[in-house]
Structures are given as structure tokens and as C-alpha cells.
Design a protein around this motif. Structure first.
Motif, PDB file in Angstrom:
ATOM      1  N   UNK A  13      32.755  47.295  45.030  1.00  0.00           N
ATOM      2  CA  UNK A  13      33.642  46.146  44.889  1.00  0.00           C
ATOM      3  C   UNK A  13      33.650  45.245  46.115  1.00  0.00           C
ATOM      4  N   UNK A  14      33.609  45.815  47.345  1.00  0.00           N
ATOM      5  CA  UNK A  14      33.560  44.999  48.541  1.00  0.00           C
ATOM      6  C   UNK A  14      32.278  44.191  48.575  1.00  0.00           C
ATOM      7  N   UNK A  15      31.183  44.834  48.229  1.00  0.00           N
ATOM      8  CA  UNK A  15      29.901  44.144  48.192  1.00  0.00           C
ATOM      9  C   UNK A  15      29.919  43.030  47.163  1.00  0.00           C
ATOM     10  N   UNK A  16      30.455  43.303  46.000  1.00  0.00           N
ATOM     11  CA  UNK A  16      30.503  42.287  44.947  1.00  0.00           C
ATOM     12  C   UNK A  16      31.326  41.095  45.385  1.00  0.00           C
ATOM     13  N   UNK A  17      32.416  41.354  46.093  1.00  0.00           N
ATOM     14  CA  UNK A  17      33.235  40.243  46.563  1.00  0.00           C
ATOM     15  C   UNK A  17      32.453  39.376  47.540  1.00  0.00           C
ATOM     16  N   UNK A  18      31.696  40.016  48.438  1.00  0.00           N
ATOM     17  CA  UNK A  18      30.902  39.251  49.394  1.00  0.00           C
ATOM     18  C   UNK A  18      29.841  38.418  48.690  1.00  0.00           C
ATOM     19  N   UNK A  19      29.199  39.001  47.691  1.00  0.00           N
ATOM     20  CA  UNK A  19      28.192  38.258  46.939  1.00  0.00           C
ATOM     21  C   UNK A  19      28.820  37.086  46.195  1.00  0.00           C
ATOM     22  N   UNK A  20      30.010  37.313  45.641  1.00  0.00           N
ATOM     23  CA  UNK A  20      30.708  36.223  44.963  1.00  0.00           C
ATOM     24  C   UNK A  20      31.096  35.134  45.948  1.00  0.00           C
ATOM     25  N   UNK A  21      31.552  35.545  47.130  1.00  0.00           N
ATOM     26  CA  UNK A  21      31.930  34.570  48.147  1.00  0.00           C
ATOM     27  C   UNK A  21      30.734  33.737  48.571  1.00  0.00           C
ATOM     28  N   UNK A  26      41.030  39.633  39.687  1.00  0.00           N
ATOM     29  CA  UNK A  26      40.168  39.974  40.818  1.00  0.00           C
ATOM     30  C   UNK A  26      38.822  40.502  40.339  1.00  0.00           C
ATOM     31  N   UNK A  27      38.830  41.182  39.232  1.00  0.00           N
ATOM     32  CA  UNK A  27      37.577  41.671  38.666  1.00  0.00           C
ATOM     33  C   UNK A  27      36.633  40.511  38.379  1.00  0.00           C
ATOM     34  N   UNK A  28      37.175  39.430  37.854  1.00  0.00           N
ATOM     35  CA  UNK A  28      36.345  38.258  37.562  1.00  0.00           C
ATOM     36  C   UNK A  28      35.806  37.632  38.853  1.00  0.00           C
ATOM     37  N   UNK A  29      36.570  37.726  39.939  1.00  0.00           N
ATOM     38  CA  UNK A  29      36.069  37.253  41.227  1.00  0.00           C
ATOM     39  C   UNK A  29      34.886  38.090  41.687  1.00  0.00           C
ATOM     40  N   UNK A  30      34.983  39.402  41.540  1.00  0.00           N
ATOM     41  CA  UNK A  30      33.896  40.283  41.958  1.00  0.00           C
ATOM     42  C   UNK A  30      32.627  40.003  41.163  1.00  0.00           C
ATOM     43  N   UNK A  31      32.788  39.710  39.892  1.00  0.00           N
ATOM     44  CA  UNK A  31      31.629  39.464  39.053  1.00  0.00           C
ATOM     45  C   UNK A  31      31.218  38.015  38.990  1.00  0.00           C
ATOM     46  N   UNK A  73      37.850  46.413  27.281  1.00  0.00           N
ATOM     47  CA  UNK A  73      37.088  46.630  28.507  1.00  0.00           C
ATOM     48  C   UNK A  73      36.405  45.340  28.946  1.00  0.00           C
ATOM     49  N   UNK A  74      36.649  44.948  30.198  1.00  0.00           N
ATOM     50  CA  UNK A  74      35.946  43.805  30.791  1.00  0.00           C
ATOM     51  C   UNK A  74      34.694  44.322  31.480  1.00  0.00           C
ATOM     52  N   UNK A  75      33.602  43.568  31.386  1.00  0.00           N
ATOM     53  CA  UNK A  75      32.364  44.026  32.006  1.00  0.00           C
ATOM     54  C   UNK A  75      31.504  42.838  32.406  1.00  0.00           C
ATOM     55  N   UNK A  76      30.622  43.065  33.363  1.00  0.00           N
ATOM     56  CA  UNK A  76      29.674  42.040  33.785  1.00  0.00           C
ATOM     57  C   UNK A  76      28.413  42.713  34.284  1.00  0.00           C
ATOM     58  N   UNK A  77      27.352  41.933  34.367  1.00  0.00           N
ATOM     59  CA  UNK A  77      26.105  42.383  34.985  1.00  0.00           C
ATOM     60  C   UNK A  77      25.483  41.182  35.677  1.00  0.00           C
ATOM     61  N   UNK A  78      24.824  41.430  36.790  1.00  0.00           N
ATOM     62  CA  UNK A  78      24.181  40.342  37.517  1.00  0.00           C
ATOM     63  C   UNK A  78      22.948  40.881  38.238  1.00  0.00           C
ATOM     64  N   UNK A  79      22.023  39.983  38.509  1.00  0.00           N
ATOM     65  CA  UNK A  79      20.867  40.301  39.325  1.00  0.00           C
ATOM     66  C   UNK A  79      21.011  39.578  40.655  1.00  0.00           C
ATOM     67  N   UNK A  80      20.769  40.301  41.739  1.00  0.00           N
ATOM     68  CA  UNK A  80      20.991  39.768  43.076  1.00  0.00           C
ATOM     69  C   UNK A  80      19.687  39.810  43.862  1.00  0.00           C
ATOM     70  N   UNK A 131      18.215  43.493  43.013  1.00  0.00           N
ATOM     71  CA  UNK A 131      19.163  44.545  42.636  1.00  0.00           C
ATOM     72  C   UNK A 131      19.867  44.125  41.347  1.00  0.00           C
ATOM     73  N   UNK A 132      20.225  45.110  40.551  1.00  0.00           N
ATOM     74  CA  UNK A 132      21.102  44.864  39.409  1.00  0.00           C
ATOM     75  C   UNK A 132      22.435  45.532  39.685  1.00  0.00           C
ATOM     76  N   UNK A 133      23.501  44.794  39.425  1.00  0.00           N
ATOM     77  CA  UNK A 133      24.850  45.307  39.638  1.00  0.00           C
ATOM     78  C   UNK A 133      25.649  45.097  38.361  1.00  0.00           C
TER      79      UNK A 133
END
Length: 403
Positions: free
Chosen positions: A22-30, A314-319, A331-338, A353-355
Motif C-alpha cells: 500500500x505504501x508503494x502504491x501510494x507513492x506510484x499514485x503520487x 484511500x483505496x482508489x488513491x492507491x490504485x 469487493x473493490x479491485x484494481x490492476x496496473x502495470x508499472x 511490474x504488475x500490481x
């Protein structure tokens, strides 16, 4: 390298050794929010955006640090407060450039304050990133944000966990270079017993033939002084405390059992020879259809419960910037390629990476990251062992709620 590319590189480096997905996802979103704002501000003729973190803790500055710059006058907690406060905590005998910050607003209620700058002590600059957040209390050994980085995802030179006499928690880490010219980073994460947490990271950039400096401009003691400064206390007015204690963390055996249940048919998982000691996290290699990749999965029950900002927000921010969907059960869900930069920082050596993440109806947060290593821990562009659909299916298995 453009300012937004440099911004992205710094955030990715910070995210690479984050203690939990989650911390990593937030940084990627930021990162993506930051780059979007840069484009908007350029179009409007304004200055470029920036990044990183703000913080607050109850301890005073350590006594052995050099004189600080004058502290900013009392102002509302916003971007200026974050950047000015971080700048004021730098030793006066160095040079500060490219400073900025972010703060929550009506459009991003789940966004935590951040600040960033470049600091040069005369021996070369480093990027300083700072983020603040709230943890549920009482603090426990299972707090995901207070764990060592996952060594499979990022080789780590050192990591020390400590509980201080007053009950505060301290995590200090240093990453290990993966190839000639790889970046180096040093992080101090401090959490006060009342849940206020600040994480400060220094990143020294290198390139092939020109390795990053071996010691950061700010020593561990000075970085700790930044993280524990009372100057950050006003920033926590925009981050109210949780009203609910944290849930018990998921143990290693339960994580492995749940993961084997969640894997697609025919897939195998090898956790390796080391013990899986980090609460709520498991890592190893997954194989399917002749492909083998690295996989890290994290689970947290009652994620973000008791905080004023709803977990779904906040989940939507991470994704952010991912592909979102919702199942019939809620259930909320997301997938992304980084994209992950390689040794020379070009697309020729760039990996992927896939998250994936899921917020289950009972409040359990599940995240998974998959990638394939090449030589020297270089992430490749080869398709990983699990497709995006399979990774999403893995994190949305209902049995995670009972792990």
C-alpha cells in the motif's frame, strides 16, 4: 532528464523499499498525480509541481545537529507549509533546491501530506522525500508500515527495528546497489505512540561508471532529527487519529495456506529457504505454464478502519491510474502495470511490474506484486507467470478474509 522524469525516478526509488505494497502504491499514485499537475501548471504558465513527504512527531530535534534554517511562520497546513518546513530542517551549511510539497484537498481526501527537495552538502546532492501518515493505536509488532522492506523486492543492506523506552517505534534501512551505478537510499521511519508517523528517505542517484555516493548528505542522526521534529506537529491536524485499534496481523503459516488456495490451477509457489517472519506478508517465486516470476502478497484485516476518510476512498488513491472494477459482493479491485527503470534509465532496459489490489467487503486489504528478475535483480519486460486477470483473481479470493 526533465523535472517530472526526475520526480518519477525519485518516487519509484522511494517506493522500491517501502515496507508494504500500500505504501508503494501510494507513492506510484503520487508520481502520476505529480506529473499530471506539472503538465497542467506548465499549460497555465505556473511553476512545476513536486513531491514528497511531511511528518510529525512529538520529540524535539536531536542536540548534535548543525543549526537549522529559520522555521516558517505559522501558516495553514498546505503545500507551502510542507516544503518550507522541510527546508527549515536542513543544515544551514548546505544548499537546498527543487523544494515543493503536497497536501490533502477536497479532490483528494485520502491523500497524505508530502514534501521533497534536493540537498547538497558540498559533496553532491541527494533527493530527500518525506511522507506523514497516521497509524492505528496501540502500535504493535504487526504494523505493516513499521516492518523491514521485502528483501525479494529490493535488496537491502541493513534494516534495524527498535522500540524506544517511550513506546515509539523506529525503522532504519539502507538499500543495496543492484548494479554498477544503481541508486542508493537511506530511510528513517518514526512512529510516535499516539500513531503519528513520518518517513524520511534520502536517495543518491548513480549511473553506469559513476556510482552513487556511499554515504548520504544527512547522517542517520540528522535524518532522525528531521523525522522527529516538533515542526511537523501542525501537519497532523489534517490527519485525525483512528478511533479503532488495529486488527491482529496474519501470521506466516496462515499467509502461505491462503496463498496456495488463491493460486490459479496448475500454479506452484516456492517460498524459498528462509523463514516468512513478516506479519501479513509472504514472498517467493510462482511458476505457471513454463514461466517463473517473483511474487509478494500482503494482507491486512480492518485496513484503514476507524479513520475519518473511508477505506474505499484511500483505496482508489492507491490504485490511481489503474484499471478498477467491482464485484457483485462489493469487493473493490484494481490492476496496473508499472514501468521499472533499468541500469541506464532508458526504455531498452526498462522492466515491468504488475500490481493488483482488492478491498474485500469485510475491510480486508490484499495486494500482490509480480515481476520477473534478470541478472543483478534487474526487472525484465517479459510477461510474468500470472496474467493481470489471474493476479486480480488471486487478491479477490474471499478466503483472504479468514486468513
Amino acid at each position: 532528464m526533465t523535472s517530472e522524469e526526475d520526480f518519477a525516478r525519485a518516487l519509484r526509488a522511494s517506493a522500491a523499499h517501502a515496507p508494504e505494497p500500500p505504501t508503494e502504491l501510494f507513492a506510484l499514485a503520487a508520481e502520476r498525480r505529480g506529473r499530471t499537475r506539472v503538465r497542467r501548471r506548465r499549460a497555465a504558465g505556473a511553476s512545476a509541481l513536486a513531491l514528497v513527504a511531511a511528518a510529525g512527531c512529538a520529540l524535539a530535534l536531536l542536540p548534535d545537529r548543525s543549526p537549522a534554517r529559520p522555521a516558517p511562520a505559522a501558516t495553514p497546513v498546505g503545500q507551502t507549509f510542507m516544503s518550507d518546513t522541510l527546508s527549515s530542517l536542513m543544515p544551514a551549511d548546505g544548499r537546498v533546491t527543487d523544494l515543493s510539497g503536497t497536501s490533502p484537498d477536497d479532490l483528494q481526501p485520502g491523500h497524505t501530506p508530502m514534501a521533497w527537495l534536493d540537498y547538497d552538502d558540498g559533496n553532491g546532492p541527494a533527493r530527500l522525500l518525506l511522507t506523514i501518515d497516521r497509524l492505528p493505536t496501540p502500535l504493535g509488532d504487526g504494523a505493516a508500515a513499521l516492518q523491514c522492506p521485502d528483501t525479494l523486492a529490493r535488496p537491502t543492506a541493513t534494516c534495524e527495528l527498535a522500540t524506544r523506552p517511550d513506546g515509539s517505534r523506529l525503522v532504519t534501512t539502507a538499500t543495496a546497489p543492484r548494479w554498477d551505478g544503481d541508486d542508493r537510499s537511506w530511510t528513517v521511519t518514526f512512529a510516535d505512540p499516539d500513531g503519528r508517523m513520518v518517513s524520511a528517505t534520502e536517495i543518491a542517484s548513480g549511473r553506469p561508471g559513476h556510482p552513487a555516493r556511499e554515504q548520504p548528505p544527512l547522517t542517520r542522526e540528522r535524518l532522525l532529527a528531521v523525522a522527529t521534529s516538533d515542526a511537523w506537529r501542525p501537519a497532523f491536524t489534517v490527519l485525525p487519529a483512528s478511533t479503532v485499534p488495529p486488527a491482529a496481523p496474519v501470521g506466516g503459516p496462515a499467509m502461505l495456506t491462503a496463498l496456495h488456495t488463491a493460486l490459479p490451477a496448475g500454479a506452484t509457489f516456492d517460498p524459498g529457504t528462509g523463514t516468512q517472519e513478516t506479519p501479513g506478508r509472504v514472498h517467493g517465486t510462482v511458476s505457471l505454464g513454463g514461466h517463473t516470476s517473483q511474487l509478494v502478497v500482503s494482507v491486512e484485516h480492518g485496513w484503514q478502519r476507524g479513520f475519518p476518510v473511508e477505506p474505499a476512498t484511500r483505496f482508489r488513491n492507491f490504485g490511481f491510474d489503474g484499471s478498477f472494477s467491482q464485484t457483485p459482493d462489493g469487493t473493490l479491485r484494481f490492476v496496473k502495470e508499472v514501468p521499472v527503470p533499468g541500469p541506464d534509465g532508458t526504455k531498452d532496459t526498462q522492466g515491468t511490474e504488475r500490481i493488483a489490489g482488492a478491498l474485500l467487503p469485510d475491510g480486508t486489504m490484499v495486494t500482490a506484486k509480480i515481476w520477473t528478475y534478470g541478472p543483478d535483480h534487474q526487472v525484465t519486460a517479459f510477461p510474468p507467470a500470472l496474467s493481470s486477470e489471474q493476479l486480480v483473481a488471486l487478491v479477490t479470493v474471499p478466503s483472504w478474509a479468514h486468513a
